[in-house]
Design a protein around this motif. Sequence first.
Motif, PDB file in Angstrom:
ATOM      1  N   LYS A   1     -29.151  57.678 -56.737  1.00 21.93           N
ATOM      2  CA  LYS A   1     -27.918  57.586 -57.514  1.00 21.93           C
ATOM      3  C   LYS A   1     -26.703  57.833 -56.624  1.00 21.93           C
ATOM      4  O   LYS A   1     -25.695  57.144 -56.710  1.00 21.93           O
ATOM      5  CB  LYS A   1     -27.968  58.634 -58.617  1.00 21.93           C
ATOM      6  N   ASP A   2     -26.846  58.841 -55.755  1.00 18.06           N
ATOM      7  CA  ASP A   2     -25.795  59.151 -54.791  1.00 18.06           C
ATOM      8  C   ASP A   2     -25.466  57.955 -53.913  1.00 18.06           C
ATOM      9  O   ASP A   2     -24.319  57.593 -53.720  1.00 18.06           O
ATOM     10  CB  ASP A   2     -26.300  60.269 -53.895  1.00 18.06           C
ATOM     11  N   GLN A   3     -26.538  57.348 -53.401  1.00 20.78           N
ATOM     12  CA  GLN A   3     -26.358  56.225 -52.498  1.00 20.78           C
ATOM     13  C   GLN A   3     -25.671  55.065 -53.202  1.00 20.78           C
ATOM     14  O   GLN A   3     -24.788  54.418 -52.646  1.00 20.78           O
ATOM     15  CB  GLN A   3     -27.720  55.750 -51.977  1.00 20.78           C
TER      16      GLN A   3
ATOM     17  N   ASP B   1     -27.461  46.814 -49.885  1.00 24.00           N
ATOM     18  CA  ASP B   1     -26.941  46.658 -51.243  1.00 24.00           C
ATOM     19  C   ASP B   1     -27.934  45.964 -52.142  1.00 24.00           C
ATOM     20  O   ASP B   1     -28.078  46.317 -53.313  1.00 24.00           O
ATOM     21  CB  ASP B   1     -25.631  45.857 -51.212  1.00 24.00           C
ATOM     22  N   LYS B   2     -28.628  44.966 -51.563  1.00 23.19           N
ATOM     23  CA  LYS B   2     -29.637  44.293 -52.384  1.00 23.19           C
ATOM     24  C   LYS B   2     -30.729  45.269 -52.812  1.00 23.19           C
ATOM     25  O   LYS B   2     -31.136  45.306 -53.973  1.00 23.19           O
ATOM     26  CB  LYS B   2     -30.260  43.137 -51.580  1.00 23.19           C
ATOM     27  N   ALA B   3     -31.181  46.061 -51.828  1.00 22.37           N
ATOM     28  CA  ALA B   3     -32.233  47.032 -52.153  1.00 22.37           C
ATOM     29  C   ALA B   3     -31.751  47.990 -53.240  1.00 22.37           C
ATOM     30  O   ALA B   3     -32.475  48.294 -54.194  1.00 22.37           O
ATOM     31  CB  ALA B   3     -32.639  47.798 -50.897  1.00 22.37           C
ATOM     32  N   LEU B   4     -30.490  48.459 -53.085  1.00 21.41           N
ATOM     33  CA  LEU B   4     -29.966  49.405 -54.059  1.00 21.41           C
ATOM     34  C   LEU B   4     -29.848  48.770 -55.430  1.00 21.41           C
ATOM     35  O   LEU B   4     -30.120  49.409 -56.443  1.00 21.41           O
ATOM     36  CB  LEU B   4     -28.596  49.921 -53.615  1.00 21.41           C
ATOM     37  N   THR B   5     -29.425  47.502 -55.468  1.00 21.22           N
ATOM     38  CA  THR B   5     -29.309  46.862 -56.776  1.00 21.22           C
ATOM     39  C   THR B   5     -30.658  46.775 -57.454  1.00 21.22           C
ATOM     40  O   THR B   5     -30.783  47.008 -58.659  1.00 21.22           O
ATOM     41  CB  THR B   5     -28.733  45.441 -56.653  1.00 21.22           C
ATOM     42  N   SER B   6     -31.691  46.422 -56.665  1.00 23.69           N
ATOM     43  CA  SER B   6     -33.004  46.307 -57.301  1.00 23.69           C
ATOM     44  C   SER B   6     -33.490  47.667 -57.785  1.00 23.69           C
ATOM     45  O   SER B   6     -34.143  47.771 -58.816  1.00 23.69           O
ATOM     46  CB  SER B   6     -34.003  45.682 -56.335  1.00 23.69           C
ATOM     47  N   ILE B   7     -33.129  48.726 -57.044  1.00 23.49           N
ATOM     48  CA  ILE B   7     -33.476  50.063 -57.526  1.00 23.49           C
ATOM     49  C   ILE B   7     -32.690  50.360 -58.792  1.00 23.49           C
ATOM     50  O   ILE B   7     -33.223  50.860 -59.780  1.00 23.49           O
ATOM     51  CB  ILE B   7     -33.150  51.131 -56.469  1.00 23.49           C
ATOM     52  N   GLY B   8     -31.396  50.018 -58.730  1.00 21.64           N
ATOM     53  CA  GLY B   8     -30.517  50.380 -59.833  1.00 21.64           C
ATOM     54  C   GLY B   8     -30.943  49.779 -61.142  1.00 21.64           C
ATOM     55  O   GLY B   8     -30.714  50.336 -62.221  1.00 21.64           O
ATOM     56  N   TYR B   9     -31.601  48.632 -61.071  1.00 24.83           N
ATOM     57  CA  TYR B   9     -32.059  47.989 -62.299  1.00 24.83           C
ATOM     58  C   TYR B   9     -33.025  48.891 -63.059  1.00 24.83           C
ATOM     59  O   TYR B   9     -33.041  48.928 -64.280  1.00 24.83           O
ATOM     60  CB  TYR B   9     -32.708  46.660 -61.917  1.00 24.83           C
TER      61      TYR B   9
ATOM     62  N   ALA C   1     -22.127  53.408 -52.268  1.00 24.22           N
ATOM     63  CA  ALA C   1     -21.977  51.988 -51.961  1.00 24.22           C
ATOM     64  C   ALA C   1     -21.090  51.307 -52.968  1.00 24.22           C
ATOM     65  O   ALA C   1     -20.790  50.122 -52.835  1.00 24.22           O
ATOM     66  CB  ALA C   1     -23.351  51.330 -51.929  1.00 24.22           C
ATOM     67  N   GLY C   2     -20.687  52.038 -54.001  1.00 23.58           N
ATOM     68  CA  GLY C   2     -19.770  51.468 -54.965  1.00 23.58           C
ATOM     69  C   GLY C   2     -20.432  50.536 -55.948  1.00 23.58           C
ATOM     70  O   GLY C   2     -19.783  49.699 -56.555  1.00 23.58           O
ATOM     71  N   LEU C   3     -21.734  50.693 -56.156  1.00 23.22           N
ATOM     72  CA  LEU C   3     -22.412  49.834 -57.119  1.00 23.22           C
ATOM     73  C   LEU C   3     -22.478  50.551 -58.450  1.00 23.22           C
ATOM     74  O   LEU C   3     -22.565  51.760 -58.529  1.00 23.22           O
ATOM     75  CB  LEU C   3     -23.832  49.527 -56.642  1.00 23.22           C
ATOM     76  N   LEU C   4     -22.491  49.756 -59.511  1.00 23.70           N
ATOM     77  CA  LEU C   4     -22.547  50.365 -60.836  1.00 23.70           C
ATOM     78  C   LEU C   4     -23.964  50.314 -61.374  1.00 23.70           C
ATOM     79  O   LEU C   4     -24.692  49.365 -61.120  1.00 23.70           O
ATOM     80  CB  LEU C   4     -21.637  49.609 -61.805  1.00 23.70           C
ATOM     81  N   LEU C   5     -24.323  51.320 -62.158  1.00 24.32           N
ATOM     82  CA  LEU C   5     -25.628  51.309 -62.801  1.00 24.32           C
ATOM     83  C   LEU C   5     -25.587  50.332 -63.963  1.00 24.32           C
ATOM     84  O   LEU C   5     -24.731  50.442 -64.824  1.00 24.32           O
ATOM     85  CB  LEU C   5     -25.957  52.697 -63.339  1.00 24.32           C
ATOM     86  N   PRO C   6     -26.519  49.394 -64.027  1.00 29.10           N
ATOM     87  CA  PRO C   6     -26.523  48.504 -65.178  1.00 29.10           C
ATOM     88  C   PRO C   6     -26.982  49.263 -66.416  1.00 29.10           C
ATOM     89  O   PRO C   6     -27.696  50.260 -66.289  1.00 29.10           O
ATOM     90  CB  PRO C   6     -27.533  47.423 -64.787  1.00 29.10           C
ATOM     91  N   PRO C   7     -26.572  48.839 -67.591  1.00 27.37           N
ATOM     92  CA  PRO C   7     -26.995  49.546 -68.802  1.00 27.37           C
ATOM     93  C   PRO C   7     -28.490  49.409 -69.026  1.00 27.37           C
ATOM     94  O   PRO C   7     -29.126  48.511 -68.513  1.00 27.37           O
ATOM     95  CB  PRO C   7     -26.211  48.852 -69.917  1.00 27.37           C
ATOM     96  N   LEU C   8     -29.017  50.337 -69.798  1.00 29.48           N
ATOM     97  CA  LEU C   8     -30.461  50.379 -70.017  1.00 29.48           C
ATOM     98  C   LEU C   8     -30.911  49.154 -70.792  1.00 29.48           C
ATOM     99  O   LEU C   8     -30.366  48.859 -71.848  1.00 29.48           O
ATOM    100  CB  LEU C   8     -30.781  51.646 -70.813  1.00 29.48           C
ATOM    101  N   PRO C   9     -31.888  48.426 -70.307  1.00 27.32           N
ATOM    102  CA  PRO C   9     -32.392  47.293 -71.094  1.00 27.32           C
ATOM    103  C   PRO C   9     -33.066  47.799 -72.365  1.00 27.32           C
ATOM    104  O   PRO C   9     -33.594  48.895 -72.393  1.00 27.32           O
ATOM    105  CB  PRO C   9     -33.412  46.631 -70.159  1.00 27.32           C
TER     106      PRO C   9
END
Lengths: 750, 70
Positions: free
Chosen positions: A77-79, A301-309, A83-91
Amino acid sequence: MEYIDNMPSMDLMRSEKMTFVQLIIPAESAHRAVTYLGQLGLLQFRDLNAEKSPFQRTFVNQVKRCVEMSRKLRYFKDQMHKAGLLLPPLPASQPDIELEEIEIQLAEHEHELIEMNANSEKLRQSYNELLEFKMVLQKASGFLVSSSSHTTDREVELDENVYSNDNHADTASLLEQEMRSELSNQSGVRFISGIICTSKVLQFERILFRATRGNMLFNQAVADEEILDPSSNEMVEKIVFVVFFSGEQARTKILKICEAFGANCYPVPEDTTKRRQITQEVLSRLSELETTLDAGLLHRDKALTSIGYHLTKWINMVKTQKAVYDTLNMLNFDVTKKCLVGEGWCPIFAKTKIQEALQRATFDSSSQVGIIFHVMDAVESPPTYFRTNGFTNAFQEIVDAYGVAKYQEANPAVYTIVTFPFLFAVMFGDWGHGICLLLGALVLIARESKLSSQKLGSFMEMLFGGRYVLLLMSIFSIYCGLIYNEFFSVPFHIFGDSAYKCQDATCRYQFVPQVIFLNSLFGYLSILIVVKWCTGSQADLYHVMIYMFLSPFEALGENRLFWGQSVLQVVLLLLALIAVPWMLFPKPFILKRLHMERFQGRTYGILGTSEMMSIDDEPDSARERAEEFNFSEVFVHQMIHSIEFVLGAVSNTASYLRLWALSLAHSELSTVFYEKVLLLAWGYDNIIIRLVGLAVFAFATAFILLMMETLSAFLHALRLHWVEFQNKFYHGDGYKFNPFSFALLADDDD
Amino acid sequence: MGFVVTSLIFAVVGVIASFGAGICCNRGPSTNLLHLTLIITATVCCWTMWAIVYLAQLNPLIVPVLSEGE
């Protein structure tokens, strides 16, 4: 009479009936059972292992794993945040995953992330160094070229140049011309070039000067671009410097000083062609590094986005699993080590639901043995549980902030729902301001669904939570404001009783004498006031009350309000006098008698069954606690209570004067603002002054009257409730029902 | 006279509101009792407020006084 008994009970008035239950769960269905109970959220487990430390408990390893996983999740979450990415809402739909799977995935992702970060760190460091080198090359070449520009046009080697103390590059050129021929091949002047932060450059220069005893030349120039400082992650300005010196010792000294100041030194070749070559190399390497860095960042960033999902889902899962294991830690293994025994409180209406959940758990875990769920007796008092909805919740919290109701005690919240906004309105009483508050409350209520899913700041959250309180406050304010518009008066709040069921010692021997005392003195005063209004008599009520105590048998004279007054006053005085010992003495004796009866029965029971049961099988809660009945303590307690009540009756009555005080203050404040600001400004013909006056009036109204006065009236209404209303009957020493529920876990860490 | 009439109006409004709540938001006996309690309390509070303000003005303590020589 039967009609009153058959009337439905009000759920909010007394806490829900609770029962103490025991669960015996076979080990294979334990995890699932606790999970389903957590989803249901209606059972409060008691911690049977309270004496054990966290490391002695059964499921300590699982808890450790969960903690480790939540640490990794926090890191992710920190990372993402950095990186300035937002958490997507819960599916909406979430397939169930096993905890072990999550663990493996988390470990992989963490490993990957750490590696990527380390790599990009190294790359960035090299990038910085190269950038600095490029700047040093650019600027230093400026120094070296300029110093040789005054000589002949051929390329000059600079080793042979000697410089004096003088720090000006221009004058040095003359010396240079002179000295060149003399000192051609000595270990003459050399230079060190490097780059240093702007903030340190003055000190640096000074220390260099001192260290070399002035035998040096220091040239500096500001670098063109700012450089990212890796430690502070900010862009800092740097200065390129060139230090000309002679001698080996000076060189070592200068190098050490550079190191101490964190200045990076880069070798600049003196030959111009070489310089140009190196500059080209550096530039090409820089562009390479840039592309590599960008590619690395993209990858990360790609890795983080896939985690963030998945991140929110994982966080929830880990949280619930940790809660499940913490709860499992509260249970005990029984003698055979095959079952877990748990105890807890649940409301009686929830029993069937709990049994259903347990049956589902047995079925889902394909266990052969069912879960045993039965009711037990408990020694301690049950927790208090009020079922509130969104509207009553805010008022219940206001009452709970003073103290949670004892089990089955009368809940003041029922009346607080009306009396609290009403008392607020009495103190606020202005229908203009009331309309403003109403609009605010309506806005909050209209956007309820949107605001409840957002994360609000702490002030907005309080405001949003109290939106219904605000609504009622504003409606009553409008009403009171309309009334006040007629006339300013002294409202005198008359304490209203309600019918409690008189069944126990507290009621008959404490409540009734309290009511008699209060009403015979202060109720009488209230009646006198109303009579005086109605008849317009000139009697002085102060004197009436005081002489009622001091000289009750004398003639009333001009203080006479109605026929038979002197007789009535004597009667009331006697009633009040009797009420005091009535509330003081009987209750301790009765409590003592009740206690003796209860314990006599129990002692026989223990003697009878002690041979039949072994103590180990008995669960902890049914073990007898030796309760001492300390008579002197109870008596003192009762005396304190009586004195408090008698004195409180006087002080609380006077305390209601704050209703008058605050309403007066409010009206005076609004009058001042209206007359002195708005009317004054409106008196002038100038439009600017009128606008300014309007603006000042609006600000003053909004901040002082709407916010400050609202808070002030809120506070005093709260105090009137907590002290004057609740201390007459409310004990508030219960504890709140805190069931094991996933819904209540919500936002602990954030 | 005006006092009695207005008090009756308060009582009638209270009764109508109680019935209205019983008809519109009929949600189980316990909740209905709660609504009834709230409405009665509110009616009593509001009536008390009005009554006190009204009675206090019936025989004012401060009356205008004709000064001598007017």
